[in-house]
Design an enzyme around this catalytic site. Structure first.
Site, PDB file in Angstrom:
ATOM      1  N   HIS A   2      -3.076  15.235 -26.074  1.00 18.88           N
ATOM      2  CA  HIS A   2      -3.030  14.019 -25.400  1.00 18.88           C
ATOM      3  C   HIS A   2      -4.610  12.806 -26.315  1.00 18.88           C
ATOM      4  CE1 HIS A   2       0.598  15.592 -23.596  1.00 18.88           C
ATOM      5  NE2 HIS A   2       0.055  13.875 -22.716  1.00 18.88           N
TER       6      HIS A   2
ATOM      7  N   HIS B  10       5.538   8.595 -27.864  1.00 14.83           N
ATOM      8  CA  HIS B  10       4.012   9.735 -27.290  1.00 14.83           C
ATOM      9  C   HIS B  10       3.979  10.814 -27.423  1.00 14.83           C
ATOM     10  CE1 HIS B  10       1.354  10.882 -23.782  1.00 14.83           C
ATOM     11  NE2 HIS B  10       2.526  11.729 -23.157  1.00 14.83           N
TER      12      HIS B  10
ATOM     13  N   ARG C  15      -5.103  21.545 -13.563  1.00 17.23           N
ATOM     14  CA  ARG C  15      -4.246  19.972 -14.235  1.00 17.23           C
ATOM     15  C   ARG C  15      -4.440  19.651 -16.412  1.00 17.23           C
ATOM     16  NH1 ARG C  15      -0.903  15.975 -10.921  1.00 17.23           N
ATOM     17  NH2 ARG C  15       0.559  15.143 -12.844  1.00 17.23           N
TER      18      ARG C  15
ATOM     19  N   GLU D 293       6.801  17.720 -25.273  1.00 21.09           N
ATOM     20  CA  GLU D 293       6.210  18.182 -24.031  1.00 21.09           C
ATOM     21  C   GLU D 293       7.252  19.440 -24.062  1.00 21.09           C
ATOM     22  OE1 GLU D 293       3.709  16.484 -22.792  1.00 21.09           O
ATOM     23  OE2 GLU D 293       3.604  14.240 -22.647  1.00 21.09           O
TER      24      GLU D 293
ATOM     25  N   HIS E 201      -3.265   9.744 -27.381  1.00 20.98           N
ATOM     26  CA  HIS E 201      -3.637   8.589 -26.969  1.00 20.98           C
ATOM     27  C   HIS E 201      -4.553   7.804 -27.746  1.00 20.98           C
ATOM     28  CE1 HIS E 201      -2.864  10.329 -21.855  1.00 20.98           C
ATOM     29  NE2 HIS E 201      -1.530   9.827 -23.139  1.00 20.98           N
TER      30      HIS E 201
ATOM     31  N   GLU F 287      -5.904  16.668 -10.272  1.00 18.81           N
ATOM     32  CA  GLU F 287      -6.671  16.813 -11.934  1.00 18.81           C
ATOM     33  C   GLU F 287      -9.009  17.018 -11.418  1.00 18.81           C
ATOM     34  OE1 GLU F 287      -4.870  14.830 -15.287  1.00 18.81           O
ATOM     35  OE2 GLU F 287      -7.122  15.123 -16.393  1.00 18.81           O
TER      36      GLU F 287
ATOM     37  N   ARG G 288       0.882  -1.381   0.074  1.00 16.36           N
ATOM     38  CA  ARG G 288      -0.213   0.073   0.011  1.00 16.36           C
ATOM     39  C   ARG G 288       0.908   1.454  -0.082  1.00 16.36           C
ATOM     40  NH1 ARG G 288      -2.647  -2.791   4.112  1.00 16.36           N
ATOM     41  NH2 ARG G 288      -4.113  -4.052   2.754  1.00 16.36           N
TER      42      ARG G 288
ATOM     43  N   ASN H 275      -2.763  18.487 -19.983  1.00 17.45           N
ATOM     44  CA  ASN H 275      -3.246  17.244 -20.916  1.00 17.45           C
ATOM     45  C   ASN H 275      -3.661  17.857 -22.547  1.00 17.45           C
ATOM     46  OD1 ASN H 275      -5.671  14.360 -21.400  1.00 17.45           O
ATOM     47  ND2 ASN H 275      -3.627  14.271 -19.698  1.00 17.45           N
TER      48      ASN H 275
ATOM     49  N   LYS I 154       5.559  22.590 -14.867  1.00 17.92           N
ATOM     50  CA  LYS I 154       4.802  21.308 -13.740  1.00 17.92           C
ATOM     51  C   LYS I 154       4.365  21.495 -12.599  1.00 17.92           C
ATOM     52  CE  LYS I 154       3.344  17.271 -14.543  1.00 17.92           C
ATOM     53  NZ  LYS I 154       3.685  15.814 -14.898  1.00 17.92           N
TER      54      LYS I 154
ATOM     55  N   LYS J 105       1.560  11.674 -11.516  1.00 15.26           N
ATOM     56  CA  LYS J 105       0.712  10.245 -11.933  1.00 15.26           C
ATOM     57  C   LYS J 105       1.754   9.190 -12.394  1.00 15.26           C
ATOM     58  CE  LYS J 105      -2.177  13.335 -14.831  1.00 15.26           C
ATOM     59  NZ  LYS J 105      -3.169  13.585 -15.880  1.00 15.26           N
TER      60      LYS J 105
HETATM   61  N1  LIG Z   1       3.412  10.152 -15.636  1.00 13.88           N
HETATM   62  C1  LIG Z   1       3.557  11.632 -16.827  1.00 13.88           C
HETATM   63  O1  LIG Z   1       2.975  12.610 -15.827  1.00 13.88           O
HETATM   64  C2  LIG Z   1       3.549  11.017 -17.528  1.00 13.88           C
HETATM   65  C3  LIG Z   1       3.917  12.409 -18.626  1.00 13.88           C
HETATM   66  C4  LIG Z   1       4.494  12.129 -19.975  1.00 13.88           C
HETATM   67  C5  LIG Z   1       4.056  11.088 -20.411  1.00 13.88           C
HETATM   68  N2  LIG Z   1       4.278  10.154 -19.917  1.00 13.88           N
HETATM   69  C6  LIG Z   1       4.776   8.456 -20.626  1.00 13.88           C
HETATM   70  O2  LIG Z   1       6.167   8.790 -20.817  1.00 13.88           O
HETATM   71  C7  LIG Z   1       6.023   7.334 -21.304  1.00 13.88           C
HETATM   72  C8  LIG Z   1       6.719   8.129 -22.369  1.00 13.88           C
HETATM   73  O3  LIG Z   1       7.683   8.139 -21.799  1.00 13.88           O
HETATM   74  P1  LIG Z   1       8.791   8.189 -22.283  1.00 13.88           P
HETATM   75  O4  LIG Z   1       9.343   9.458 -23.512  1.00 13.88           O
HETATM   76  O5  LIG Z   1      10.759   8.854 -21.665  1.00 13.88           O
HETATM   77  O6  LIG Z   1       9.710   7.073 -23.235  1.00 13.88           O
HETATM   78  P2  LIG Z   1      10.166   5.828 -22.906  1.00 13.88           P
HETATM   79  O7  LIG Z   1      10.713   5.432 -21.734  1.00 13.88           O
HETATM   80  O8  LIG Z   1       9.958   4.378 -22.955  1.00 13.88           O
HETATM   81  O9  LIG Z   1      11.955   6.027 -23.192  1.00 13.88           O
HETATM   82  C9  LIG Z   1      11.827   6.111 -24.330  1.00 13.88           C
HETATM   83  C10 LIG Z   1      13.267   5.596 -25.129  1.00 13.88           C
HETATM   84  O10 LIG Z   1      14.618   6.314 -24.861  1.00 13.88           O
HETATM   85  C11 LIG Z   1      15.664   5.292 -23.459  1.00 13.88           C
HETATM   86  N3  LIG Z   1      16.225   5.241 -23.315  1.00 13.88           N
HETATM   87  C12 LIG Z   1      15.933   5.804 -22.088  1.00 13.88           C
HETATM   88  N4  LIG Z   1      16.877   6.951 -21.698  1.00 13.88           N
HETATM   89  C13 LIG Z   1      17.768   6.888 -21.839  1.00 13.88           C
HETATM   90  C14 LIG Z   1      19.112   7.393 -21.803  1.00 13.88           C
HETATM   91  N5  LIG Z   1      19.991   8.295 -21.064  1.00 13.88           N
HETATM   92  N6  LIG Z   1      20.362   7.225 -23.414  1.00 13.88           N
HETATM   93  C15 LIG Z   1      19.705   5.869 -24.341  1.00 13.88           C
HETATM   94  N7  LIG Z   1      18.595   5.428 -24.145  1.00 13.88           N
HETATM   95  C16 LIG Z   1      17.689   6.211 -23.066  1.00 13.88           C
HETATM   96  C17 LIG Z   1      14.517   3.945 -23.574  1.00 13.88           C
HETATM   97  O11 LIG Z   1      15.046   2.069 -23.323  1.00 13.88           O
HETATM   98  C18 LIG Z   1      13.774   3.875 -24.532  1.00 13.88           C
HETATM   99  O12 LIG Z   1      13.367   3.263 -25.720  1.00 13.88           O
HETATM  100  C19 LIG Z   1       5.093   7.451 -21.891  1.00 13.88           C
HETATM  101  O13 LIG Z   1       4.407   5.870 -21.570  1.00 13.88           O
HETATM  102  C20 LIG Z   1       3.656   8.349 -21.335  1.00 13.88           C
HETATM  103  O14 LIG Z   1       2.526   7.330 -21.148  1.00 13.88           O
HETATM  104  C21 LIG Z   1       4.012   9.817 -18.489  1.00 13.88           C
HETATM  105  O1  LIG Z   2       0.678  15.635 -15.549  1.00 14.94           O
HETATM  106  C1  LIG Z   2      -0.088  15.371 -16.065  1.00 14.94           C
HETATM  107  O2  LIG Z   2      -1.817  15.825 -15.548  1.00 14.94           O
HETATM  108  C2  LIG Z   2      -0.594  15.258 -17.983  1.00 14.94           C
HETATM  109  O3  LIG Z   2      -1.233  14.666 -18.421  1.00 14.94           O
HETATM  110  C3  LIG Z   2       1.354  14.969 -18.346  1.00 14.94           C
HETATM  111  C4  LIG Z   2       0.645  14.142 -20.108  1.00 14.94           C
HETATM  112  O4  LIG Z   2       1.821  14.779 -20.264  1.00 14.94           O
HETATM  113  C5  LIG Z   2       0.785  12.958 -19.413  1.00 14.94           C
HETATM  114  O5  LIG Z   2       1.444  12.322 -20.695  1.00 14.94           O
HETATM  115  C6  LIG Z   2      -0.102  12.152 -18.762  1.00 14.94           C
HETATM  116  O6  LIG Z   2       0.487  10.668 -18.594  1.00 14.94           O
HETATM  117  C7  LIG Z   2      -1.261  11.880 -19.820  1.00 14.94           C
HETATM  118  O7  LIG Z   2      -2.210  11.977 -18.345  1.00 14.94           O
HETATM  119  P1  LIG Z   2      -3.596  10.906 -18.355  1.00 14.94           P
HETATM  120  O8  LIG Z   2      -4.208  11.412 -17.002  1.00 14.94           O
HETATM  121  O9  LIG Z   2      -3.959  11.636 -19.381  1.00 14.94           O
HETATM  122  O10 LIG Z   2      -2.990   9.325 -18.382  1.00 14.94           O
HETATM  123 ZN   LIG Z   3       2.178  13.832 -22.123  1.00 13.40          ZN
END
Ligand SMILES: NC(=O)c1ccc[n+]([C@@H]2O[C@H](COP(=O)([O-])OP(=O)(O)OC[C@H]3O[C@@H](n4cnc5c(N)ncnc54)[C@H](O)[C@@H]3O)[C@@H](O)[C@H]2O)c1
Ligand SMILES: O=C(O)C(=O)C[C@@H](O)[C@H](O)[C@H](O)COP(=O)(O)O
Ligand SMILES: [Zn+2]
Length: 360
Positions: free
Chosen positions: A246, A263, A239, A183, A250, A235, A119, A243, A225, A141
């Protein structure tokens, strides 16, 4: 090094450290770790590059690892299970810490594992992509994808700190750098028009990996951010502006098969689509839309959707977006360049007509 703060209630505020060479500063990490057991979650690409550095920094701890396959298609409950398997196999207790070393995929999965295990155990983000440093590692998130919808299973769960070491971007390929810029550009479009202007002038420097330009873009993105998350952690209001692009983005990621479009690429296309819808509402003019398309193209990002998907498929996928209410599709639009709307109900006929213009 720069230190920013994500200001949250109930003593849950945390720092974002941004700078070069931070992985070689163990105390940044260790001051946020409360007990000996540490699990590092990473993937098969990143671990060979950076895991050893972290292990050295954590020499006095019981460090275990969970190394996942690389790719958006593995951001699933099935692969999350591998993290739980390791936590249990090594008898991790509630005061242990999980470190996510990777891009957004690893950060989202690691954070969700930390939120769920017993948890909730402590969690640290070490983002290694530009996208993760400017967006996904900040704000809490976390989650995984479902075949029918992106990030559909997850939790809000904040890290203890974020350590963004700009040096790790040296090994990131150009396509991933551009995806991160999507982004970055988003912050300019939704709330920071001066930053957008700066980006328009400096995208060539960013693509050329100019260190000062990258450091500035990371810092200014994180400031944006952190402000938004500090104002609306869960959100219920502003917040949702993060999106922008997105809802459609998505749909592209899910519909084309996770991992096909990055992404950031999907977000760039989705934002150009949102700009078109904003123009149809009279909020943007043709020159505004062109300006938005131009900035994404300058960052070497795609701006038109895949034509293999039909209007019906897009609408179906947009109908499972988390912002929707009572079955109504809601999207973030732009009231002006530099000012996002809150979620707007879209008229289905107008949505279909706009989509038909792209995919027939
Ligand atoms: N939680 C949030 O607020 C939020 C915000 C935006 C995106 N996201 C999520 O994040 C994901 C996308 O993240 P991303 O763009 O980082 O993609 P990713 O995590 O898939 O990384 C991209 C690629 O780069 C490689 N990589 C990572 N770091 C590296 C480095 N330093 N050197 C060489 N290769 C490297 C990884 O292995 C992968 O192949 C999606 O799933 C998206 O939904 C979440
Ligand atoms: O932090 C947030 O809030 C965002 O929406 C950041 C986005 O860039 C990110 O891709 C997020 O994961 C999208 O959120 P979701 O709630 O649509 O899944
Ligand atoms: Zn995003």
């Amino acid at each position: 090094m720069k230190e920013l703060q994500v200001a949250l209630n109930n003593d849950r505020s945390y720092p974002i450290y941004i700078g070069a060479g931070l992985l070689a500063q163990p105390e940044l990490l260790t001051k946020h770790i409360r007990a000996k057991q540490v699990l590092i979650v990473s993937n098969e690409t990143i671990a060979p590059l950076y895991l050893a550095k972290l292990q050295i920094a954590l020499g006095d701890y019981q460090v275990e690892t969970a190394i996942l396959p690389d790719g958006e298609q593995y951001k699933t409950l099935q692969y999350l299970e591998k993290v739980f398997d390791q936590l249990l196999a090594k008898k991790f207790s509630r005061n242990s810490t999980l470190i996510a070393l990777g891009g957004g995929v690893i950060g989202d999965m690691g954070g969700f594992a930390a939120a769920c295990y017993q948890r909730g155990i402590a969690f640290i983000q070490i983002p290694t992509t530009l996208l993760a440093q400017v967006d996904s590692s900040v704000g809490g998130k976390t989650g995984v994808n479902h075949p029918l919808g992106k990030n559909m299973i997850g939790a809000f769960y904040q890290p203890q700190c974020v350590i963004a070491d700009a040096d790790v971007l040296d090994t990131l390929d150009d396509r991933q750098l551009s995806a991160g810029l999507a982004e970055v550009i988003k912050y300019g479009l939704i709330r920071d028009p001066d930053f957008l202007q700066w980006l328009e002038a400096n995208i060539p420097k960013l693509l050329a990996r100019d260190k000062d330009a990258l450091a500035y873009a990371i810092e200014r993105s994180c400031i944006n951010k952190a402000e938004v998350v500090g104002e609306d952690e869960f959100e219920s209001g502003v917040r949702a502006t993060l999106n922008l692009g997105h809802t459609f983005g998505h749909a592209i990621e899910t519909g084309s098969g996770y991992g096909h479009y990055l992404h950031g690429e999907a977000v760039a296309i989705g934002t150009c689509f949102a700009a078109d819808l904003s123009r149809r509402l009279g909020w943007l003019n043709d020159a505004d839309v062109k300006r938005i398309i131009d900035v994404f193209q300058a960052a070497k990002l795609p701006v038109t959707p895949p034509t293999e998907m039909t209007t019906e498929q897009y609408v179906d996928l947009m109908a499972v977006d988390k912002k929707n209410v009572d079955g109504k599709i809601r999207v973030i639009l732009l009231e002006a360049v530099g000012k996002a709307s809150l979620p707007v109900n879209v008229d289905l006929a107008q949505l279909q007509a706009t989509l038909n213009g792209y995919v027939g």
